[in-house]
Design a protein around this motif. Structure first.
Motif, PDB file in Angstrom:
ATOM      1  N   GLU A 161     -53.932  66.455 125.972  1.00  0.00           N
ATOM      2  CA  GLU A 161     -53.262  65.313 126.584  1.00  0.00           C
ATOM      3  C   GLU A 161     -54.248  64.530 127.434  1.00  0.00           C
ATOM      4  O   GLU A 161     -55.028  65.101 128.201  1.00  0.00           O
ATOM      5  CB  GLU A 161     -52.093  65.773 127.452  1.00  0.00           C
ATOM      6  N   ARG A 162     -54.253  63.219 127.264  1.00  0.00           N
ATOM      7  CA  ARG A 162     -55.128  62.343 128.018  1.00  0.00           C
ATOM      8  C   ARG A 162     -54.484  61.973 129.366  1.00  0.00           C
ATOM      9  O   ARG A 162     -53.267  62.102 129.529  1.00  0.00           O
ATOM     10  CB  ARG A 162     -55.406  61.065 127.208  1.00  0.00           C
ATOM     11  N   PRO A 163     -55.278  61.525 130.325  1.00  0.00           N
ATOM     12  CA  PRO A 163     -54.717  61.153 131.641  1.00  0.00           C
ATOM     13  C   PRO A 163     -53.634  60.085 131.560  1.00  0.00           C
ATOM     14  O   PRO A 163     -52.745  60.027 132.427  1.00  0.00           O
ATOM     15  CB  PRO A 163     -55.950  60.631 132.405  1.00  0.00           C
ATOM     16  N   ASN A 164     -53.681  59.253 130.503  1.00  0.00           N
ATOM     17  CA  ASN A 164     -52.656  58.206 130.367  1.00  0.00           C
ATOM     18  C   ASN A 164     -51.383  58.701 129.699  1.00  0.00           C
ATOM     19  O   ASN A 164     -50.471  57.922 129.409  1.00  0.00           O
ATOM     20  CB  ASN A 164     -53.219  57.013 129.603  1.00  0.00           C
ATOM     21  N   GLY A 165     -51.307  59.995 129.420  1.00  0.00           N
ATOM     22  CA  GLY A 165     -50.108  60.573 128.827  1.00  0.00           C
ATOM     23  C   GLY A 165     -50.118  60.664 127.312  1.00  0.00           C
ATOM     24  O   GLY A 165     -49.209  61.265 126.722  1.00  0.00           O
ATOM     25  N   LEU A 166     -51.132  60.080 126.645  1.00  0.00           N
ATOM     26  CA  LEU A 166     -51.217  60.210 125.192  1.00  0.00           C
ATOM     27  C   LEU A 166     -51.464  61.670 124.819  1.00  0.00           C
ATOM     28  O   LEU A 166     -52.301  62.351 125.413  1.00  0.00           O
ATOM     29  CB  LEU A 166     -52.343  59.358 124.638  1.00  0.00           C
ATOM     30  N   ILE A 167     -50.744  62.137 123.820  1.00  0.00           N
ATOM     31  CA  ILE A 167     -50.950  63.488 123.292  1.00  0.00           C
ATOM     32  C   ILE A 167     -51.642  63.342 121.937  1.00  0.00           C
ATOM     33  O   ILE A 167     -51.138  62.663 121.032  1.00  0.00           O
ATOM     34  CB  ILE A 167     -49.628  64.240 123.151  1.00  0.00           C
ATOM     35  N   ILE A 168     -52.811  63.954 121.808  1.00  0.00           N
ATOM     36  CA  ILE A 168     -53.624  63.822 120.609  1.00  0.00           C
ATOM     37  C   ILE A 168     -53.716  65.173 119.913  1.00  0.00           C
ATOM     38  O   ILE A 168     -54.038  66.193 120.548  1.00  0.00           O
ATOM     39  CB  ILE A 168     -55.028  63.295 120.954  1.00  0.00           C
ATOM     40  N   GLU A 169     -53.439  65.179 118.619  1.00  0.00           N
ATOM     41  CA  GLU A 169     -53.533  66.393 117.805  1.00  0.00           C
ATOM     42  C   GLU A 169     -54.530  66.168 116.672  1.00  0.00           C
ATOM     43  O   GLU A 169     -54.580  65.091 116.074  1.00  0.00           O
ATOM     44  CB  GLU A 169     -52.174  66.741 117.186  1.00  0.00           C
ATOM     45  N   ARG A 170     -55.313  67.192 116.395  1.00  0.00           N
ATOM     46  CA  ARG A 170     -56.189  67.190 115.221  1.00  0.00           C
ATOM     47  C   ARG A 170     -55.550  68.111 114.192  1.00  0.00           C
ATOM     48  O   ARG A 170     -55.367  69.306 114.446  1.00  0.00           O
ATOM     49  CB  ARG A 170     -57.592  67.650 115.591  1.00  0.00           C
ATOM     50  N   VAL A 171     -55.222  67.569 113.016  1.00  0.00           N
ATOM     51  CA  VAL A 171     -54.396  68.272 112.034  1.00  0.00           C
ATOM     52  C   VAL A 171     -55.135  68.367 110.698  1.00  0.00           C
ATOM     53  O   VAL A 171     -55.732  67.396 110.231  1.00  0.00           O
ATOM     54  CB  VAL A 171     -53.055  67.538 111.839  1.00  0.00           C
ATOM     55  N   ALA A 172     -55.090  69.547 110.073  1.00  0.00           N
ATOM     56  CA  ALA A 172     -55.777  69.783 108.806  1.00  0.00           C
ATOM     57  C   ALA A 172     -55.098  69.033 107.672  1.00  0.00           C
ATOM     58  O   ALA A 172     -53.868  69.052 107.530  1.00  0.00           O
ATOM     59  CB  ALA A 172     -55.808  71.275 108.493  1.00  0.00           C
ATOM     60  N   THR A 173     -55.916  68.373 106.847  1.00  0.00           N
ATOM     61  CA  THR A 173     -55.432  67.621 105.686  1.00  0.00           C
ATOM     62  C   THR A 173     -56.290  67.964 104.469  1.00  0.00           C
ATOM     63  O   THR A 173     -57.447  68.365 104.602  1.00  0.00           O
ATOM     64  CB  THR A 173     -55.516  66.107 105.937  1.00  0.00           C
ATOM     65  N   PRO A 174     -55.750  67.794 103.253  1.00  0.00           N
ATOM     66  CA  PRO A 174     -56.557  68.049 102.050  1.00  0.00           C
ATOM     67  C   PRO A 174     -57.705  67.045 101.929  1.00  0.00           C
ATOM     68  O   PRO A 174     -57.672  65.955 102.508  1.00  0.00           O
ATOM     69  CB  PRO A 174     -55.559  67.871 100.911  1.00  0.00           C
ATOM     70  N   LEU A 175     -58.706  67.418 101.130  1.00  0.00           N
ATOM     71  CA  LEU A 175     -59.824  66.512 100.860  1.00  0.00           C
ATOM     72  C   LEU A 175     -59.450  65.450  99.839  1.00  0.00           C
ATOM     73  O   LEU A 175     -59.929  64.333  99.892  1.00  0.00           O
ATOM     74  CB  LEU A 175     -61.030  67.304 100.349  1.00  0.00           C
ATOM     75  N   GLY A 176     -58.604  65.810  98.866  1.00  0.00           N
ATOM     76  CA  GLY A 176     -58.179  64.846  97.854  1.00  0.00           C
ATOM     77  C   GLY A 176     -58.328  65.389  96.454  1.00  0.00           C
ATOM     78  O   GLY A 176     -57.590  66.275  96.036  1.00  0.00           O
ATOM     79  N   VAL A 177     -59.317  64.885  95.701  1.00  0.00           N
ATOM     80  CA  VAL A 177     -59.567  65.321  94.323  1.00  0.00           C
ATOM     81  C   VAL A 177     -60.945  65.979  94.280  1.00  0.00           C
ATOM     82  O   VAL A 177     -61.941  65.375  94.679  1.00  0.00           O
ATOM     83  CB  VAL A 177     -59.514  64.151  93.327  1.00  0.00           C
ATOM     84  N   ILE A 178     -60.991  67.206  93.798  1.00  0.00           N
ATOM     85  CA  ILE A 178     -62.225  67.988  93.774  1.00  0.00           C
ATOM     86  C   ILE A 178     -62.626  68.248  92.331  1.00  0.00           C
ATOM     87  O   ILE A 178     -61.842  68.785  91.535  1.00  0.00           O
ATOM     88  CB  ILE A 178     -62.034  69.317  94.524  1.00  0.00           C
TER      89      ILE A 178
END
Length: 413
Positions: A97-114
């Motif tokens: 959480e940032r001082p301005n109240g924003l909540i930031i999440e880093r979330v796993a996602t697929p790469l796409g086409v392999i």
């Protein structure tokens, strides 16, 4: 080929949103299909092996190509193990959480086409298809012409799983032709539809992919694996580990190719290690010290120190302690897997810290350099680069991430 890429891109979009239950169903049904079709798969593989032998391919290549009942059951078990792993997609990797109240999440996602380009091992189709599916990625598989019949039947089993789970069949696409031009088309990125390429094969294939690919590559050029036997090594442990590392399977990328022995321990360790290898049918190419302890050892050339044999051959050199081993590995290593055998934890810690390889090992076989042995359920390959993925490429390495930001009306001044 372009149409295959476009279909895979659409499938990747659907897979990124697919529930874990659907992906697991597809994997478990595919495992059942492989077991039910085991005899047909083995018959197709026997045809591939016979054709490869008729074309004069090496024993090492034939060993990688050949399947038996144990291999087929292992493929099915691998699918079941991957199904049992947690779904990597949607994992919250960090939250703050940032001082301005924003909540930031880093979330796993697929790469796409392999895109996966492989040569002899039919089991790569299973590992690659399953890991891509579970991680929400579409896969385009281009197997070698030598394994065409085996891989085609294996792919049918994977498609049966996709049908049962109502997932798009383009989620795991097999390039349906033997034409080598297909490799070149994949290296261009299929009109922007490929996100990553993974080459699984010999030096010439990997070198070509790394030189020509227009998309990122997860690869290792060679598995030039070293074992350093320190002055403080337990000889019995060293004999056991070295034999397994070199001779369990000589054709895998985790097989030891160079043995380094500490000069301070050579009087007690060198002769027994060399004798064990020679008695087990392994050719030894050594420096003058190695040749002096056993007349059967052949002289090593400069080329031997940088050779990945993938055969029952090993180069042996006496070095001046840990510094000598580190210098040799830095000069000739391929950043794949390297091992120290010692009871000196200070020396072990330094080796593990200073050797710049994807996998560094203390007192265990180098043949543990395998995604299945890491608990990944399998691997799509081993990466020796430094960007994104390194070591066995499993589910976690087949994801990237995005940031999700939750606000309550904040604006930036």
């Amino acid at each position: 080929m372009l149409s295959l890429g476009q279909a895979a891109r659409k499938a990747a979009h659907l897979l990124a949103l697919a529930p874990a239950d659907a992906k697991n169903t597809a994997l478990l049904v595919a495992a059942r299909e492989i077991r039910e079709k085991a005899e047909k798969i083995l018959a197709a593989n026997a045809r591939d092996v016979a054709e490869a032998r008729a074309h004069g391919l090496t024993d090492a290549f034939l060993e990688r190509l050949t399947l038996d009942a144990k291999h087929v059951d292992g493929m099915a078990r691998g699918l079941e193990e991957i199904a049992a792993l947690p779904d990597p997609v949607g994992r919250v990797l960090a939250r703050f959480e940032r001082p301005n109240g924003l909540i930031i999440e880093r979330v796993a996602t697929p790469l796409g086409v392999i895109g996966v380009i492989f040569e002899s091992r039919p089991s790569v189709a299973v590992d690659a298809g399953a890991l891509c599916l579970k991680s929400g990625n579409a896969a385009i598989l281009r197997g070698g012409s030598e394994s065409f019949h085996s891989v085609s039947l294996i792919h049918e089993c994977l498609l049966a799983g996709l049908r049962a789970a109502d997932l798009p069949l383009a989620a795991i696409t097999l390039v349906p032709v033997k034409d080598r031009a297909a490799v070149g088309e994949m290296l261009t990125g299929l009109g922007g539809n490929l996100d990553v390429i993974v080459p699984r094969g010999g030096r010439s294939l990997v070198a070509r992919v790394e030189a020509e690919a227009r998309v990122p590559v997860f690869a290792h050029l060679e598995g030039l694996v070293h074992i350093y036997v320190d002055r403080a090594a337990d000889l019995g442990k060293a004999l056991t580990i070295l034999r397994n590392s070199k001779l369990r399977r000589t054709s895998v990328c985790g097989a030891a190719e160079t043995l380094l022995v500490d000069r301070a321990g050579a009087a007690t360790h060198l002769a027994p290690l060399v004798k064990m290898l020679l008695d087990a049918g392994c050719e030894v190419r050594g420096d003058t010290a190695t040749q002096a302890v056993d007349a059967r050892a052949k002289p090593a050339t400069d080329e031997d120190w940088s050779s990945e044999y993938l055969d029952a051959i090993i180069s042996v050199r006496v070095v001046d302690g840990l510094d000598g081993a580190l210098a040799h590995i830095a000069t000739y290593g391929s950043h794949h897997t390297d091992c120290i055998i010692t009871e000196d934890n200070v020396a072990a810690d330094r080796f593990l810290r200073e050797v710049d390889s994807a996998i560094v090992i203390h007192n265990a076989s180098t043949q543990f350099a395998d995604g299945g042995e890491f608990g990944f359920g399998g691997e799509i390959g081993i990466a020796t680069g430094r960007m994104h993925a390194r070591g066995p490429v499993g589910l976690e390495q087949l994801t990237s991430f995005k940031y999700r930001i939750h606000g309550s009306g904040q604006t930036r001044p």
